[in-house]
Design a protein around this motif. Structure first.
Motif, PDB file in Angstrom:
ATOM      1  N   LEU A   1      34.723  46.330  37.819  1.00  0.00           N
ATOM      2  CA  LEU A   1      36.166  46.405  38.050  1.00  0.00           C
ATOM      3  C   LEU A   1      36.582  45.553  39.246  1.00  0.00           C
ATOM      4  O   LEU A   1      37.566  44.823  39.182  1.00  0.00           O
ATOM      5  N   ALA A   2      35.831  45.600  40.326  1.00  0.00           N
ATOM      6  CA  ALA A   2      36.162  44.774  41.499  1.00  0.00           C
ATOM      7  C   ALA A   2      35.798  43.322  41.259  1.00  0.00           C
ATOM      8  O   ALA A   2      36.530  42.418  41.651  1.00  0.00           O
ATOM      9  N   ALA A   3      34.660  43.091  40.598  1.00  0.00           N
ATOM     10  CA  ALA A   3      34.216  41.726  40.294  1.00  0.00           C
ATOM     11  C   ALA A   3      33.405  41.735  39.011  1.00  0.00           C
ATOM     12  O   ALA A   3      32.397  42.446  38.915  1.00  0.00           O
TER      13      ALA A   3
ATOM     14  N   PHE B   1      28.564  29.367  37.190  1.00  0.00           N
ATOM     15  CA  PHE B   1      28.694  30.801  37.437  1.00  0.00           C
ATOM     16  C   PHE B   1      29.865  31.060  38.369  1.00  0.00           C
ATOM     17  O   PHE B   1      30.346  30.159  39.055  1.00  0.00           O
ATOM     18  N   GLY B   2      30.302  32.304  38.345  1.00  0.00           N
ATOM     19  CA  GLY B   2      31.393  32.739  39.209  1.00  0.00           C
ATOM     20  C   GLY B   2      31.716  34.182  38.911  1.00  0.00           C
ATOM     21  O   GLY B   2      30.932  34.890  38.275  1.00  0.00           O
ATOM     22  N   SER B   3      32.874  34.617  39.354  1.00  0.00           N
ATOM     23  CA  SER B   3      33.284  35.987  39.068  1.00  0.00           C
ATOM     24  C   SER B   3      34.798  36.074  38.966  1.00  0.00           C
ATOM     25  O   SER B   3      35.513  35.219  39.489  1.00  0.00           O
ATOM     26  N   ILE B   4      35.222  37.086  38.256  1.00  0.00           N
ATOM     27  CA  ILE B   4      36.647  37.397  38.118  1.00  0.00           C
ATOM     28  C   ILE B   4      36.883  38.618  38.995  1.00  0.00           C
ATOM     29  O   ILE B   4      36.358  39.696  38.720  1.00  0.00           O
ATOM     30  N   SER B   5      37.641  38.441  40.056  1.00  0.00           N
ATOM     31  CA  SER B   5      37.865  39.528  41.015  1.00  0.00           C
ATOM     32  C   SER B   5      39.228  40.168  40.825  1.00  0.00           C
ATOM     33  O   SER B   5      40.182  39.502  40.430  1.00  0.00           O
TER      34      SER B   5
ATOM     35  N   LYS C   1      41.766  46.315  44.534  1.00  0.00           N
ATOM     36  CA  LYS C   1      41.941  47.759  44.370  1.00  0.00           C
ATOM     37  C   LYS C   1      43.379  48.183  44.639  1.00  0.00           C
ATOM     38  O   LYS C   1      43.767  49.303  44.322  1.00  0.00           O
ATOM     39  N   ASN C   2      44.180  47.283  45.193  1.00  0.00           N
ATOM     40  CA  ASN C   2      45.595  47.578  45.430  1.00  0.00           C
ATOM     41  C   ASN C   2      46.434  47.496  44.157  1.00  0.00           C
ATOM     42  O   ASN C   2      47.577  47.947  44.140  1.00  0.00           O
ATOM     43  N   ASN C   3      45.876  46.897  43.108  1.00  0.00           N
ATOM     44  CA  ASN C   3      46.579  46.810  41.821  1.00  0.00           C
ATOM     45  C   ASN C   3      46.239  48.015  40.952  1.00  0.00           C
ATOM     46  O   ASN C   3      45.178  48.622  41.107  1.00  0.00           O
TER      47      ASN C   3
ATOM     48  N   LEU D   1      42.574  45.494  34.551  1.00  0.00           N
ATOM     49  CA  LEU D   1      41.940  45.248  33.254  1.00  0.00           C
ATOM     50  C   LEU D   1      42.589  44.060  32.545  1.00  0.00           C
ATOM     51  O   LEU D   1      41.893  43.228  31.942  1.00  0.00           O
ATOM     52  N   ASP D   2      43.902  43.956  32.640  1.00  0.00           N
ATOM     53  CA  ASP D   2      44.610  42.827  32.042  1.00  0.00           C
ATOM     54  C   ASP D   2      44.172  41.509  32.684  1.00  0.00           C
ATOM     55  O   ASP D   2      43.982  40.505  31.992  1.00  0.00           O
ATOM     56  N   HIS D   3      44.004  41.504  33.990  1.00  0.00           N
ATOM     57  CA  HIS D   3      43.573  40.295  34.699  1.00  0.00           C
ATOM     58  C   HIS D   3      42.184  39.855  34.222  1.00  0.00           C
ATOM     59  O   HIS D   3      41.964  38.672  33.933  1.00  0.00           O
ATOM     60  N   ILE D   4      41.251  40.804  34.128  1.00  0.00           N
ATOM     61  CA  ILE D   4      39.893  40.491  33.655  1.00  0.00           C
ATOM     62  C   ILE D   4      39.960  39.960  32.227  1.00  0.00           C
ATOM     63  O   ILE D   4      39.354  38.930  31.910  1.00  0.00           O
ATOM     64  N   PHE D   5      40.695  40.652  31.375  1.00  0.00           N
ATOM     65  CA  PHE D   5      40.819  40.237  29.979  1.00  0.00           C
ATOM     66  C   PHE D   5      41.400  38.827  29.878  1.00  0.00           C
ATOM     67  O   PHE D   5      40.845  37.963  29.188  1.00  0.00           O
TER      68      PHE D   5
END
Length: 171
Positions: A11-13, A31-35, A38-40, A46-50
């Protein structure tokens, strides 16, 4: 050329690793990550990750997506639920992008990559880095885990292609 994407849901990354190559030779990786913050709110995270993952899948057009299977620790059941929600949007993004997906349990990934199903994050990262001949540490660890998943998927995908060719030749 075969392209495999590995995803370590979080959830955080959420870690993302991509491996490209032919035969058993790795010709490129990223490689990388989708961050998320926790303020959202959870739905926004979940929408941001998707959305980010869907865009990556459309841009990269991988042959296979390998996702770390969700697990839960008894003393942190809410973490397991959150991971399940993230894994759900990850699998949905793969489905929407038309990418086949498989899940691999974390212990299996550690066993394959390090020879120890209980390996630490550091041991796993070192093994992944060694396999890629990558000189500097791969950070965050979520990204390293994702590249490891992509490597496992790459070699298994290549083996399945080889076995299909063998079957076709024998027919």
């Amino acid at each position: 050329m075969i392209t495999i994407i590995g995803i370590d849901p979080g959830l955080a990354a959420t870690g993302v690793g991509i491996v490209r190559g032919n035969g058993l030779k790795i010709e490129g990786y990223s490689f990388g990550s989708i961050s998320t913050s926790k303020n959202n709110s959870l739905p926004n995270r979940l929408d941001h990750i998707f959305s980010k993952l869907l865009q990556i899948l459309k841009d990269e057009n991988p042959d296979l997506m390998v996702v770390e299977d969700v697990f839960s620790l008894a003393k942190y059941p809410k973490s397991g639920i959150a991971l399940g929600q993230v894994a759900g949007v990850v699998m949905l993004a793969g489905c929407r992008a038309g990418v086949s997906s498989i899940e691999i349990p974390v212990r299996e990934a550690k066993q394959v990559l390090t020879g120890n199903g209980n390996a630490s994050k550091m041991q796993l990262e070192e093994s992944v880095r060694h396999r890629l001949n990558h000189q500097t540490p791969i950070r965050p660890y979520h990204a390293s885990d994702a590249v490891g998943l992509a490597l496992i998927g790459f070699y298994r995908y290549q083996q399945s292609i080889a076995s299909k060719r063998t079957i076709n030749v024998e027919l």
